[in-house]
Design an enzyme around this catalytic site. Structure first.
Site, PDB file in Angstrom:
ATOM      1  CB  THR A  88      -8.718   2.549   8.524  1.00 28.76           C
ATOM      2  OG1 THR A  88      -8.265   2.213   7.215  1.00 28.76           O
ATOM      3  CG2 THR A  88      -8.848   1.287   9.345  1.00 28.76           C
ATOM      4  CE1 TYR A 122      -9.295  -2.094   6.604  1.00 27.21           C
ATOM      5  CE2 TYR A 122     -10.534  -0.069   6.258  1.00 27.21           C
ATOM      6  CZ  TYR A 122      -9.328  -0.740   6.320  1.00 27.21           C
ATOM      7  OH  TYR A 122      -8.163  -0.067   6.108  1.00 27.21           O
ATOM      8  CE  LYS A 178      -0.397   3.257   6.361  1.00 27.57           C
ATOM      9  NZ  LYS A 178      -1.750   3.085   5.820  1.00 27.57           N
ATOM     10  CB  THR A 238      -2.987   5.993   7.969  1.00 29.83           C
ATOM     11  OG1 THR A 238      -3.383   4.756   7.396  1.00 29.83           O
ATOM     12  CG2 THR A 238      -3.543   6.132   9.379  1.00 29.83           C
ATOM     13  CG  ASP A 239      -3.616   4.328   2.551  1.00 35.00           C
ATOM     14  OD1 ASP A 239      -3.005   3.764   3.481  1.00 35.00           O
ATOM     15  OD2 ASP A 239      -4.418   3.746   1.801  1.00 35.00           O
ATOM     16  CD  GLU A 260      26.733   9.330  -5.939  1.00 34.67           C
ATOM     17  OE1 GLU A 260      26.996   8.593  -6.909  1.00 34.67           O
ATOM     18  OE2 GLU A 260      26.126   8.926  -4.917  1.00 34.67           O
TER      19      GLU A 260
HETATM   20  N1  ASN Z   1      -5.442   3.040   7.837  1.00 33.92           N
HETATM   21  C1  ASN Z   1      -6.050   3.718   6.889  1.00 33.92           C
HETATM   22  O1  ASN Z   1      -6.706   4.684   7.184  1.00 33.92           O
HETATM   23  C2  ASN Z   1      -5.884   3.243   5.459  1.00 33.92           C
HETATM   24  C3  ASN Z   1      -6.980   3.646   4.498  1.00 33.92           C
HETATM   25  N2  ASN Z   1      -6.730   3.071   3.206  1.00 33.92           N
HETATM   26  C4  ASN Z   1      -7.070   5.160   4.282  1.00 33.92           C
HETATM   27  O2  ASN Z   1      -6.078   5.795   4.100  1.00 33.92           O
HETATM   28  O3  ASN Z   1      -8.139   5.683   4.254  1.00 33.92           O
END
Ligand code: ASN
Length: 376
Positions: A63, A76, A215, A142-143, A331
């Site tokens: 992103t 996007y 995340k 971020t994924d 457990e």
């Molecule tokens: N915020 C992000 O970067 C999400 C995006 N789907 C990625 O991981 O490339």
């Protein structure tokens, strides 16, 4: 900022040298100012450049490199903007570091692959081994950022800083968080105290370790957190402040891609053994259980996992709960069943470590357990 002070004090030093040279020339009757200037000037340029740390920026998409036609819609394309454009969009970066940028991939990180991990790891190791860079910054979605960060932290042999950075809003959004995050990532990468800390993630003023970070929010800019280990530090109005001492984890050899097949199986109420049996039939080399609570699952699933472990499949119990450790023999009798408890690692990170261990020939449950305890 210290760089500005250094360069202006160098200018002062240079001006003094120039004046001294002129005075000496006048006193000795030679007009030697011009040669003195010609001798000094290249030195000053070289020294000023040498004063700036060299940062290699590797772009992978995400992103942070996303572009939208419509600023308001939320839709996007990930990874549409190139490395050079990303760097030049951040005002003041050139004062922090001498930057070079390379494009490694242009993907949303949901498509991150073993091949790209290998490419990244090899490029970084080469840059450090051949003295090309003092630090590396990786722009990344971020994924799967936490998985890439953890993978790199395990296979890179260096005490130089590697910082992953991303954003939650595309580059074209109103209030895009990418440029400030990139600026702070470079600040952290060039900070003297970053040495020996391994791989870090910098987003939204926060510094997290590759092992701790995950995340935690699907859309908020304050998404990267370390629920079990806590953050390493903060970027506080331009100051890099670490709150933990430097520490680096274990090292594992970088294997060939693809990595061994390790499945994550998500636990739920009324769970049967079917998914585990499928993983075994598909020749998985490892199974990570995203268990309930402290890594629990149904009797039927446990029995199937015991069968898998008895066949030499590495079985790791992690948890679907977002915070807390999975401890041994609570457990579930791990010692009897030949299971490994993931400790602080969530399922996706437990999978990365399991894959690397298997690729490095470590499959004995006791040895695998030791590796899970190493560096947390
Ligand atoms: N915020 C992000 O970067 C999400 C995006 N789907 C990625 O991981 O490339």
């Amino acid at each position: 900022m210290s760089i500005t002070i250094q360069s202006s004090s160098f200018r002062q030093f240079f001006t003094q040298k120039l004046l001294a040279a002129a005075m000496v020339s006048l006193l000795t009757g030679f007009i030697a100012v011009a040669p003195a200037y010609a001798q000094e000037k290249p030195m000053s340029t070289t020294n000023q450049q040498a004063a700036l740390p060299r940062v290699l920026l590797l772009a992978t998409g995400g992103t942070i490199a996303g572009s939208a036609d419509n600023r308001g819609s939320g839709a996007y394309n990930s990874g549409a903007i190139g490395a050079q454009q990303l760097v030049s969009s951040v005002a003041g970066l050139g004062d922090l570091a001498s930057l070079s940028a390379e494009q490694i991939a242009s993907i949303g990180s949901q498509d991150m692959s073993d091949d790209i991990w290998r490419k990244l790891a090899s490029r970084i190791q080469k840059a450090f081994d051949q003295g090309e860079a003092d630090a590396v910054v990786i722009t990344h979605g971020t994924d799967t950022m936490e998985e890439t960060a953890f993978f790199l932290s395990l296979v890179l042999k260096t005490d130089k800083p590697v910082v992953l950075v991303g954003s939650m809003r595309p580059a074209t959004a109103l209030g895009a968080d990418g440029p400030a995050n990139i600026y702070e990532a470079v600040q952290v990468a060039v900070d003297k105290e970053s040495k020996g800390r391994g791989v870090m993630v910098v987003m939204n003023d926060q510094i997290d370790s590759a092992r701790g970070v995950t995340k935690t929010h699907s859309t908020s800019v304050q998404t990267m957190q370390s629920p079990n280990l806590g953050s390493e530090g903060y970027v506080d109005l331009g100051h890099v402040r670490f709150v933990k001492p430097a520490a680096q984890g274990q090292f594992l050899k970088l294997p060939e891609a693809p990595l061994p097949r390790v499945e994550i199986i998500y636990s739920h109420s009324n769970m049967d053994a079917l998914q585990i049996e499928h993983a075994m039939a598909d020749k998985a080399k490892g199974i990570v259980l995203a268990g309930m609570g402290d890594g629990n699952t149904s009797k039927a699933a446990l029995a199937a996992l015991e069968k898998a472990a008895a066949q030499g499949i590495v079985v790791v119990r992690s948890t679907r709960v977002s915070k807390g450790y999975v401890n041994r023999n609570v457990e579930v009798d791990d010692s009897k069943s030949g299971f490994i408890a993931s400790m602080d690692l969530n399922p996706q990170k437990a999978r990365v470590l399991t894959q690397l261990l298997i690729a490095n020939g470590v499959t004995d449950p006791q040895k695998v357990q030791e590796a899970f305890l190493n560096g947390h």
